[in-house]
Design a protein around this motif. Structure first.
Motif, PDB file in Angstrom:
ATOM      1  N   ASP A 329       0.851  -1.199   0.000  1.00 36.90           N
ATOM      2  CA  ASP A 329       0.000   0.000   0.000  1.00 36.90           C
ATOM      3  C   ASP A 329       0.888   1.250   0.000  1.00 36.90           C
ATOM      4  O   ASP A 329       1.668   1.473   0.936  1.00 36.90           O
ATOM      5  CB  ASP A 329      -0.892  -0.008   1.257  1.00 36.90           C
ATOM      6  CG  ASP A 329      -1.866   1.173   1.274  1.00 36.90           C
ATOM      7  OD1 ASP A 329      -3.073   0.947   1.488  1.00 36.90           O
ATOM      8  OD2 ASP A 329      -1.394   2.309   1.041  1.00 36.90           O
ATOM      9  N   ARG A 330       0.739   2.049  -1.055  1.00 36.94           N
ATOM     10  CA  ARG A 330       1.611   3.223  -1.207  1.00 36.94           C
ATOM     11  C   ARG A 330       1.451   4.170  -0.014  1.00 36.94           C
ATOM     12  O   ARG A 330       2.455   4.724   0.483  1.00 36.94           O
ATOM     13  CB  ARG A 330       1.236   3.936  -2.502  1.00 36.94           C
ATOM     14  CG  ARG A 330       2.155   5.099  -2.860  1.00 36.94           C
ATOM     15  CD  ARG A 330       1.822   5.592  -4.261  1.00 36.94           C
ATOM     16  NE  ARG A 330       2.771   6.589  -4.730  1.00 36.94           N
ATOM     17  CZ  ARG A 330       2.898   6.921  -6.014  1.00 36.94           C
ATOM     18  NH1 ARG A 330       2.156   6.321  -6.930  1.00 36.94           N
ATOM     19  NH2 ARG A 330       3.769   7.836  -6.392  1.00 36.94           N
ATOM     20  N   ALA A 331       0.248   4.343   0.474  1.00 33.98           N
ATOM     21  CA  ALA A 331       0.014   5.290   1.588  1.00 33.98           C
ATOM     22  C   ALA A 331       0.721   4.806   2.846  1.00 33.98           C
ATOM     23  O   ALA A 331       1.259   5.610   3.616  1.00 33.98           O
ATOM     24  CB  ALA A 331      -1.487   5.423   1.837  1.00 33.98           C
ATOM     25  N   GLY A 336       0.917   8.270   4.039  1.00 34.72           N
ATOM     26  CA  GLY A 336      -0.203   9.117   3.605  1.00 34.72           C
ATOM     27  C   GLY A 336       0.268  10.368   2.897  1.00 34.72           C
ATOM     28  O   GLY A 336      -0.469  11.014   2.191  1.00 34.72           O
ATOM     29  N   ASP A 338       2.130  12.749   0.083  1.00 38.05           N
ATOM     30  CA  ASP A 338       2.258  12.570  -1.359  1.00 38.05           C
ATOM     31  C   ASP A 338       3.704  12.211  -1.684  1.00 38.05           C
ATOM     32  O   ASP A 338       4.635  12.699  -1.075  1.00 38.05           O
ATOM     33  CB  ASP A 338       1.910  13.916  -2.043  1.00 38.05           C
ATOM     34  CG  ASP A 338       1.842  13.710  -3.553  1.00 38.05           C
ATOM     35  OD1 ASP A 338       2.078  14.660  -4.297  1.00 38.05           O
ATOM     36  OD2 ASP A 338       1.597  12.543  -3.939  1.00 38.05           O
TER      37      ASP A 338
END
Ligand code: ISE
Length: 339
Positions: A329-331, A336, A338
């Protein structure tokens, strides 16, 4: 003052980048090169003023006289070298692939995040190719409607016998993986890699050509033909099909020659010809970003995502079945924020 650049790995790609840094890139100076073939590195250094040949790439990376590092060594040594760049706080342009597997690519992403600021640009140069950039601009302008499909053709004239079926995915198709993630601004959810009866021009047992299908997370789809023994020349085409129109690039219709009752253009042999301008623009954008303390273009995350897709692609090549791409999960990775 000019950015002092060191090049690690001076084979075909690294030597091409060294020449570009000396002759076509503003704001940078080539100051050092490194290669396990120390004679090759010494010979290249001797061709330019003020360039040192440093035998150990880790010494080049640590060198106080090197501000930024262009890594053009083989993919299996990228992890150690990119991690060293991050540890020394050096801006890095790392040729694709970022690393050879998802786990090592994720270690690079994590190390960069812990370092506190982006340092890594990955060498997916097609984003800087004027034709691809115009295609992206047209799609983003909105007048064509939502992007539905992308069709890619990626042909090499020929490759050596050491070029395995998996390398067609990991070393060649990887460009279309980044192109499609970039054009759709989306992740690839599933990849399927199929192969017809191989050409007789490929080495025994090599599945060449291959046909890959990407299913994007947001619903888009892409098809790609990769054919690395086409015998014709270096052909890369792309068609983007949107709701109200389509865009095609790579037709190579720049110059027509007519004689002896025939007409036609020239198809280059090699990616350095077809994408020479893209490499120049990519490296110039990298140098300009380094000098203003920024990172542009494909990030370490893009490098990791491309490795993860190709890992799934190689699994699909073995079975002919669709394979889900295993992405963290990138976040969670970036907390969270950017990227
Ligand atoms: C090579 O490494 C490249 O990056 C070229 O763009 C690609 O066309 C070729 O197939 C690869 O081997």
């Amino acid at each position: 003052s000019a950015l002092r650049v060191g090049v690690v790995g001076v084979g075909v790609m690294g030597a091409d980048h060294a020449d570009r840094l000396v002759h076509r890139i503003a704001g940078a100076t080539l100051v050092a090169v490194s290669d396990p073939d120390t004679a090759r590195a010494a010979a290249l250094a001797a061709r330019y003023d003020g360039v040192r040949a440093i035998p150990d790439p880790l010494d080049l990376i640590a060198d106080e006289g090197v501000d930024a590092v262009l890594i053009a060594s083989p993919g299996f040594v990228h992890e150690e070298q990119v991690l060293a760049c991050v540890a020394h706080g050096k801006y890095t342009l790392c040729e694709k692939p970022l690393t050879m597997d998802s786990e090592s690519a994720l270690r690079v992403v994590e190390a960069e995040r812990k370092a506190g600021s982006p340092l890594i640009q990955v060498g997916f140069m097609r984003r800087f190719d004027p034709e691809y950039a115009e295609m992206k601009r047209l799609l983003e302008a909105g007048g064509l409607g939502r992007l539905l499909l992308v069709h890619n053709v990626h042909r090499n004239k020929s490759v050596g016998d050491s070029f395995r079926s998996e390398m067609i995915v990991r070393d060649s198709l990887v460009h279309e993986v980044d192109v499609c993630r970039w054009l759709f601004d989306d992740e690839i959810d599933t990849i399927t890699v199929l192969a017809p009866k191989p050409t007789g021009r490929a080495a025994d047992g090599i599945l060449d050509p291959q046909v890959a299908i990407f299913r994007m997370a947001g619903g888009g789809m892409a098809t790609t033909e990769v054919f690395v023994n086409s015998q014709v020349g270096y052909e890369v085409r792309c068609e983007a099909v949107a709701e109200c129109g389509n865009v095609t690039i790579g037709l190579g219709q720049s110059v027509f020659v007519r004689r002896d009752n025939r007409y036609g253009g020239y198809i280059p042999d090699d990616f350095r010809d077809r994408f020479g301008r893209a490499y120049d623009l990519e490296v110039q954008a990298w140098v300009d970003a380094c000098r203003r303390g920024d990172v542009v273009g494909p990030t370490a995350w893009d490098g990791y995502a491309a490795v993860a897709v190709c890992t799934a692609g190689m699994q699909s090549l073995a079975t002919g079945q669709p394979v889900r791409v295993d992405l963290v999960d990138r976040a969670e990775v970036y907390g969270g924020a950017d990227t």
